[in-house]
Design a protein around this motif. Structure first.
Motif, PDB file in Angstrom:
ATOM      1  N   ASN A   1      20.346  14.142   2.673  1.00  0.00           N
ATOM      2  CA  ASN A   1      19.343  14.408   2.068  1.00  0.00           C
ATOM      3  C   ASN A   1      18.377  14.540   2.264  1.00  0.00           C
ATOM      4  OD1 ASN A   1      16.438  14.521  -0.041  1.00  0.00           O
ATOM      5  ND2 ASN A   1      18.147  13.558  -2.118  1.00  0.00           N
ATOM      6  N   PHE A   2      17.227  15.671   2.686  1.00  0.00           N
ATOM      7  CA  PHE A   2      15.806  15.794   3.075  1.00  0.00           C
ATOM      8  C   PHE A   2      14.390  16.225   2.634  1.00  0.00           C
ATOM      9  CE2 PHE A   2      12.612  18.691   5.385  1.00  0.00           C
ATOM     10  CZ  PHE A   2      12.372  17.753   6.775  1.00  0.00           C
ATOM     11  N   PHE A   3      13.804  15.494   2.915  1.00  0.00           N
ATOM     12  CA  PHE A   3      12.278  15.765   2.521  1.00  0.00           C
ATOM     13  C   PHE A   3      11.545  15.468   2.805  1.00  0.00           C
ATOM     14  CE2 PHE A   3      13.335  11.635   1.147  1.00  0.00           C
ATOM     15  CZ  PHE A   3      12.227  10.116   0.746  1.00  0.00           C
ATOM     16  N   GLN A   4      10.512  16.046   2.369  1.00  0.00           N
ATOM     17  CA  GLN A   4       8.837  16.327   2.936  1.00  0.00           C
ATOM     18  C   GLN A   4       7.805  15.977   2.049  1.00  0.00           C
ATOM     19  OE1 GLN A   4       8.017  18.544   6.068  1.00  0.00           O
ATOM     20  NE2 GLN A   4       5.487  19.057   6.537  1.00  0.00           N
ATOM     21  N   PHE A   5       6.594  15.314   2.283  1.00  0.00           N
ATOM     22  CA  PHE A   5       5.729  14.825   1.225  1.00  0.00           C
ATOM     23  C   PHE A   5       4.580  15.405   1.852  1.00  0.00           C
ATOM     24  CE2 PHE A   5       8.132  11.350   2.714  1.00  0.00           C
ATOM     25  CZ  PHE A   5       6.300  10.168   3.226  1.00  0.00           C
ATOM     26  N   ASN A   6       3.207  15.730   1.487  1.00  0.00           N
ATOM     27  CA  ASN A   6       2.363  15.992   1.469  1.00  0.00           C
ATOM     28  C   ASN A   6       1.200  15.143   0.837  1.00  0.00           C
ATOM     29  OD1 ASN A   6      -0.565  18.043   1.535  1.00  0.00           O
ATOM     30  ND2 ASN A   6      -0.125  17.813   3.276  1.00  0.00           N
ATOM     31  N   THR A   7      -0.304  14.124   1.391  1.00  0.00           N
ATOM     32  CA  THR A   7      -0.809  13.184   0.079  1.00  0.00           C
ATOM     33  C   THR A   7      -2.179  13.967   1.136  1.00  0.00           C
ATOM     34  OG1 THR A   7       0.741  11.951  -0.154  1.00  0.00           O
ATOM     35  CG2 THR A   7      -1.125  11.664  -0.882  1.00  0.00           C
ATOM     36  N   ASP A   8      -3.494  14.131   0.057  1.00  0.00           N
ATOM     37  CA  ASP A   8      -4.342  14.210   0.857  1.00  0.00           C
ATOM     38  C   ASP A   8      -5.101  13.125   1.286  1.00  0.00           C
ATOM     39  OD1 ASP A   8      -3.864  17.150   0.261  1.00  0.00           O
ATOM     40  OD2 ASP A   8      -5.092  17.272  -1.545  1.00  0.00           O
ATOM     41  N   ALA A   9      -6.264  13.257   1.748  1.00  0.00           N
ATOM     42  CA  ALA A   9      -6.863  12.233   2.820  1.00  0.00           C
ATOM     43  C   ALA A   9      -7.524  11.365   1.483  1.00  0.00           C
ATOM     44  CB  ALA A   9      -7.564  12.889   3.600  1.00  0.00           C
ATOM     45  N   PHE A  10      -7.832  10.112   1.583  1.00  0.00           N
ATOM     46  CA  PHE A  10      -8.318   9.121   0.283  1.00  0.00           C
ATOM     47  C   PHE A  10      -9.072   8.611   0.653  1.00  0.00           C
ATOM     48  CE2 PHE A  10      -8.010   6.338  -2.794  1.00  0.00           C
ATOM     49  CZ  PHE A  10      -8.563   7.053  -4.093  1.00  0.00           C
ATOM     50  N   THR A  11     -10.493   8.131   0.169  1.00  0.00           N
ATOM     51  CA  THR A  11     -11.454   7.047   0.391  1.00  0.00           C
ATOM     52  C   THR A  11     -11.133   6.062  -0.897  1.00  0.00           C
ATOM     53  OG1 THR A  11     -12.347   7.859   2.178  1.00  0.00           O
ATOM     54  CG2 THR A  11     -13.204   6.079   1.323  1.00  0.00           C
ATOM     55  N   TYR A  12     -10.692   5.122  -0.366  1.00  0.00           N
ATOM     56  CA  TYR A  12     -10.849   3.764  -1.902  1.00  0.00           C
ATOM     57  C   TYR A  12     -11.796   3.529  -1.250  1.00  0.00           C
ATOM     58  CZ  TYR A  12      -8.956   0.399  -5.123  1.00  0.00           C
ATOM     59  OH  TYR A  12      -9.602  -0.206  -5.900  1.00  0.00           O
ATOM     60  N   THR A  13     -12.782   3.012  -2.200  1.00  0.00           N
ATOM     61  CA  THR A  13     -13.987   1.466  -2.601  1.00  0.00           C
ATOM     62  C   THR A  13     -14.619   0.714  -3.667  1.00  0.00           C
ATOM     63  OG1 THR A  13     -15.190   3.613  -0.820  1.00  0.00           O
ATOM     64  CG2 THR A  13     -16.299   1.238  -2.224  1.00  0.00           C
ATOM     65  N   TYR A  14     -14.231  -0.589  -3.568  1.00  0.00           N
ATOM     66  CA  TYR A  14     -13.841  -1.182  -4.258  1.00  0.00           C
ATOM     67  C   TYR A  14     -15.358  -2.408  -4.313  1.00  0.00           C
ATOM     68  CZ  TYR A  14     -11.333  -4.559  -2.986  1.00  0.00           C
ATOM     69  OH  TYR A  14     -10.405  -6.346  -2.200  1.00  0.00           O
ATOM     70  N   THR A  15     -15.489  -3.274  -5.341  1.00  0.00           N
ATOM     71  CA  THR A  15     -16.262  -4.714  -4.949  1.00  0.00           C
ATOM     72  C   THR A  15     -15.709  -5.941  -4.924  1.00  0.00           C
ATOM     73  OG1 THR A  15     -18.175  -3.028  -6.113  1.00  0.00           O
ATOM     74  CG2 THR A  15     -18.540  -5.379  -6.322  1.00  0.00           C
ATOM     75  N   ALA A  16     -15.500  -6.525  -4.086  1.00  0.00           N
ATOM     76  CA  ALA A  16     -15.149  -7.716  -3.871  1.00  0.00           C
ATOM     77  C   ALA A  16     -15.684  -8.487  -4.688  1.00  0.00           C
ATOM     78  CB  ALA A  16     -14.403  -7.896  -2.801  1.00  0.00           C
ATOM     79  N   ALA A  17     -14.833  -9.775  -4.775  1.00  0.00           N
ATOM     80  CA  ALA A  17     -14.432 -11.224  -6.082  1.00  0.00           C
ATOM     81  C   ALA A  17     -16.440 -11.328  -5.597  1.00  0.00           C
ATOM     82  CB  ALA A  17     -13.935 -12.099  -5.601  1.00  0.00           C
ATOM     83  N   ASP A  18     -16.860 -11.492  -3.957  1.00  0.00           N
ATOM     84  CA  ASP A  18     -18.437 -11.773  -3.480  1.00  0.00           C
ATOM     85  C   ASP A  18     -19.013 -10.733  -3.410  1.00  0.00           C
ATOM     86  OD1 ASP A  18     -17.864 -10.356  -1.837  1.00  0.00           O
ATOM     87  OD2 ASP A  18     -17.910 -11.599   0.047  1.00  0.00           O
ATOM     88  N   ASN A  19     -19.074  -9.160  -4.518  1.00  0.00           N
ATOM     89  CA  ASN A  19     -19.842  -8.571  -4.817  1.00  0.00           C
ATOM     90  C   ASN A  19     -20.090  -7.885  -3.535  1.00  0.00           C
ATOM     91  OD1 ASN A  19     -20.193  -8.868  -7.258  1.00  0.00           O
ATOM     92  ND2 ASN A  19     -21.458 -10.821  -6.376  1.00  0.00           N
ATOM     93  N   THR A  20     -19.143  -7.969  -2.396  1.00  0.00           N
ATOM     94  CA  THR A  20     -19.523  -6.917  -1.221  1.00  0.00           C
ATOM     95  C   THR A  20     -18.794  -5.653  -1.219  1.00  0.00           C
ATOM     96  OG1 THR A  20     -17.577  -8.329  -0.175  1.00  0.00           O
ATOM     97  CG2 THR A  20     -19.744  -8.978   0.120  1.00  0.00           C
ATOM     98  N   GLN A  21     -18.848  -4.562  -0.778  1.00  0.00           N
ATOM     99  CA  GLN A  21     -18.431  -2.708  -1.012  1.00  0.00           C
ATOM    100  C   GLN A  21     -17.688  -3.265   0.132  1.00  0.00           C
ATOM    101  OE1 GLN A  21     -19.276  -1.101  -3.752  1.00  0.00           O
ATOM    102  NE2 GLN A  21     -19.918  -2.838  -4.185  1.00  0.00           N
ATOM    103  N   VAL A  22     -15.448  -3.074  -0.049  1.00  0.00           N
ATOM    104  CA  VAL A  22     -14.705  -2.700   0.840  1.00  0.00           C
ATOM    105  C   VAL A  22     -14.625  -1.649   0.526  1.00  0.00           C
ATOM    106  CG1 VAL A  22     -12.289  -3.889   0.891  1.00  0.00           C
ATOM    107  CG2 VAL A  22     -14.442  -5.553   0.315  1.00  0.00           C
TER     108      VAL A  22
END
Length: 813
Positions: free
Chosen positions: A656-677
């Motif tokens: 079995n051979f397979f290839q996959f393609n996923t676009d670039a992605f930027t993930y931003t969320y607010t941590a417990a200390d209210n900083t942006q990660v």
């Protein structure tokens, strides 16, 4: 000993020709005790004058239709394991119907049956492939995870996660339905289901509308063994092994004309040692050099005791209808000790220790699973019209306690109490239309109500504990479907449409947080087949499917494998939808069979775990959390083959051979200390492959030798790289006591090489802030000895019958 086989008869019919007007002989062949139709039973016609032999075999409903020249004929009916029935000599001058012919089992003949054409390991249907696992010696003493890991197209990784064609979002069913056998934690539950209880696995990569839309990769349907032989019969088996393994199980079946009682019992004790090694390299943002290194060396000592039992009664209301009640019970006890030695030091001065601790987690588990089920089946006139009604009620309860010590002192007191009640109502109706068509419709409702109280109780200097983290998860799914299938000459098709309405409610009591997911979607399915000739056929399938967020993916509370490694759910997840296309080709060339497939999948709002870093009290904490990524395109091809060199040498393999393609992605969320990660996931355009080779050889003294080799190629995604994995299994088998018993010696993971080696880049591949290099081995090499004894069961009995399940297997293949 019967020398006339179905294959010989078909060849004779193909070669035989005689001039003169033709007439037809039709009828139906059934089993005398159960009144069930016999598929592949043989009608043999001998022309008294010319001595020419012709005939035919029965279809799924036991019907036969043979066209012959007019004349005087001797007639008889044969089926392997049944008494031959000699019919009255007839002068056939016009079309005649012989009516319903009954065959009775021949107990003596069963002892001397010679399997001339062994049942194929792989059976092809229009919407599925069926893999028979009974002859796989490497599975003796194993479990359901071992069975799935030996099925082509399927992989089970070092942690037990199941994937189909490289996609882990696969739906696992038991006998076509969700089951308590899978439990609250599907991975652990599959390890507790013994392999000996499994008859076959259906791999459904292009499911018809009859099946749930859940599972973007497709469906794996595990079919359990059920007694079908009349009278009293059963078997017992025991397994011992190293590392510590003791398993004792058995099944008993008693069947009469009016009822069938069946039961399975099993006890399993197992010790599963494992280990892992992880190295974290912290990189300076300014110099891009490694500032410090943290090493975590972990060992696992897992002990489990599991008891499984099931009992059922099938009562035959009439020759075509029955009602079946079953009860399943499982008790699981676990005692797992994980020791984690952590050292962190400066790279410029390794003698300067920044962190050093010995963390020991002792996790005790106590789980109970119960399931009550009632099934009503009515075959009406026995010609294909069928009604199935299923009612199912399940209770799952699990208690976990995990005290954690750090450097000998109690640091955490973690616990989790989870209970779930699941209900199912399912109605399926099949209506044949003419000779080659049928319509099917049905409804299914599933209701899940789950409560989980998960506590991470960390001792602070004031000796206080964190509050309870309790959630309630409700999921109700209402489905309706209809499909129509037909066969026109060599062309078969199965067209269907399924509607599913989903209502998911998540309540987080601690934070008064609510998550409500409601949607109704349509899921069309198309399955086409074309028979090029007797040995070659083409299939084409399309289906739309989805992945719903599971409760552990939505739960926002943290679970910790170490002080710096955390998993946390995401209540904001939305479903993933996937459109799948599958083109298949199957051929048979004498002793060689080949199946090939091309497939393509397009997924939107893909759910994948993302690894991020939070700084807590000056320490980097690595958090894995599922998020919805961008779209993913996945495509590949696979080959499966069988080559029977001789009766003593049989080979099979898959690639079995397979290839996959996923676009670039930027993930931003607010941590417990209210900083942006912020975490950057680069575009992925990667490929990988896996292959299997299986050889079964008969040695002198009729000793069976089986070797299975598997290799899973390296793979990369947006954040990590994984090295290839090679595994070899070896088994030897010998039948004893006139084939009433079998002794199997099995070595699983012969070279102790089943390890996952991976590298993860935190913060993106281009400029990572931390690089993690890991080596993980869930379990070590297993050596086992299995003994099975059968009473009133015939090991070599082959009943080449198919039970029609309405899934489209009546068309093509």
């Amino acid at each position: 000993m019967k020398k006339i086989t179905t294959l010989f008869l078909l060849l004779t019919c193909a070669l035989y020709a005689q001039k003169g007007p033709k007439v037809s002989v039709s009828g139906k062949i059934i089993e005398a005790s159960s009144k069930q139709p016999l598929e592949y039973a043989t009608l043999i016609l001998t022309n008294v004058k010319t001595k020419k032999v012709t005939g035919g075999v029965t279809d799924l409903q036991g019907n036969f239709l043979v066209t012959i020249p007019k004349g005087l004929y001797d007639m008889k009916v044969e089926f392997i394991g049944f008494k031959t029935k000699q019919l009255a000599q007839k002068q056939v001058s016009e079309n005649i119907n012989l009516g319903t012919i009954t065959l009775s089992e021949d107990a003596e003949a069963l002892d001397e049956v010679e399997i001339i054409a062994e049942k194929s390991t792989v059976e092809i249907r229009l919407d599925k492939k069926i893999y028979n696992v009974g002859k796989d010696m490497t599975l003796k003493g194993g479990n359901a995870s071992d069975v799935l890991d030996n099925v082509p197209s399927v992989n089970v990784d070092a942690e037990g996660a199941v994937s189909l064609r490289g996609n882990e979002n696969v739906r696992i069913l038991i006998d076509g339905k969700p089951s308590a056998l899978v439990g609250l934690n599907g991975t652990d539950a599959l390890r507790n289901l013994p392999a000996d209880a499994i008859e076959k696995v259906e791999v459904i990569t292009s499911p018809s509308a009859r099946y749930d839309a859940e599972g973007t990769a497709g469906i794996l349907n595990i079919i359990l063994r059920k007694g079908k032989v009349t009278g009293f019969n059963g078997s017992v088996n025991t397994t011992i092994g190293n590392p510590d393994l003791f398993q004792l199980g058995g099944n008993v079946n008693y069947r009469t004309k009016k009822f069938n009682i069946f039961s399975n019992l099993g006890y399993r004790h197992r010790r599963g040692p494992g280990n892992s090694f992880t190295k974290f390299s912290y990189i300076n943002d300014t110099t891009s050099e490694i500032d410090s290194t943290q090493i975590e060396d972990r060992t696992f000592d897992r002990k489990s005791n599991n008891f499984n039992s099931s009992v059922g009664l099938e009562y035959y209301l009439s020759k075509n209808s029955s009602i079946t009640g079953t009860f399943f019970y499982r008790k699981s006890l676990g005692d797992d000790v994980a020791t984690n030695d952590t050292d962190r030091f400066l790279n410029t001065d390794p003698t300067q220790i920044l962190l050093q601790e010995d963390r020991v987690e002792n996790e005790e588990e106590d789980g109970t699973d119960k399931q009550y089920a009632i099934n009503y089946t009515n075959n009406f006139d026995g010609n294909g019209q069928k009604l199935n009604i299923d009612l199912q009620y399940s209770e799952n309860n699990e208690v976990e306690d995990s005290p954690i010590t750090v450097n000998g002192a109690l640091s955490e007191q973690n616990s989790q109490i989870t209970s779930s009640i699941d209900k199912l109502i399912q109605i399926d109706y099949v209506l044949p239309i003419g000779e080659n068509s049928q319509f099917e419709a049905g409804h299914k409702s599933t209701f899940q109500d789950l409560d989980s109280d998960f506590r991470v109780q960390i001792l602070d200097p004031n000796n206080t504990f964190d509050p309870s983290n309790a959630i309630n998860f409700k999921q109700n799914i209402y489905a309706f479907y209809a499909q129509f299938g037909s066969k026109i000459d060599k062309f078969s098709y199965l067209l269907g449409l399924r509607s599913e309405s989903t209502d998911i409610d998540l309540t987080v009591f601690t934070t008064n947080q609510f998550s409500d997911i409601n949607f109704t979607e349509l899921f069309p399915t198309i399955n086409l087949g074309y028979e090029l000739n007797d040995n070659d056929n083409l299939t084409l399938g399309y289906s739309r499917r989805l992945q719903r967020p599971r409760f552990w993916f939505l739960n926002p509370f943290e679970s910790r494998s170490s002080a710096t490694n955390i998993f946390r759910g995401n209540p904001a997840l939305t479903p993933t939808f996937t459109s799948s296309f599958d083109l298949g080709y199957n051929t048979k060339i004498r002793k060689f069979t080949l199946g090939a497939s091309l497939y393509y999948q397009l997924s939107t709002d893909l759910i994948r775990p993302v690894s991020i870093i939070e700084v807590r009290n000056g320490t980097n904490v690595f958090v894995r959390q599922p998020v919805n990524l961008n779209d993913e395109k996945r495509y590949g091809f696979e080959f499966t083959s069988n080559y029977n060199i001789s009766k003593k040498v049989r080979l099979s393999g898959s690639f079995n051979f397979f290839q996959f393609n996923t676009d670039a992605f930027t993930y931003t969320y607010t941590a417990a200390d209210n900083t942006q990660v912020t975490t950057v996931l680069d575009e992925v355009n990667e490929s990988t492959w896996f292959a299997r080779l299986n050889a079964r050889i008969t040695l002198p003294a009729n000793i069976q030798w089986q070797t299975r080799l598997r290799y899973r190629g390296p793979q990369s995604n947006a954040q990590s790289d994984r090295e290839g994995i090679f595994v070899a299994n070896l088994a030897f088998s010998k039948d004893l006591f006139n084939d009433k018993a079998t002794l199997v010696f099995n070595v699983s993971d012969l070279f102790n090489s089943r390890r996952r080696e991976s590298t993860t880049f935190f913060g993106g591949r281009e400029n990572p802030s931390t690089i993690s290099e890991g080596d993980f081995q869930w379990r070590e090499r297993q050596i086992s000895l299995n003994f099975t004894y059968r009473f009133n069961q015939k090991k070599k009995r082959e009943r080449p019958q198919r039970e029609y399940d309405g899934g489209g297997e009546g068309f093509g293949g």
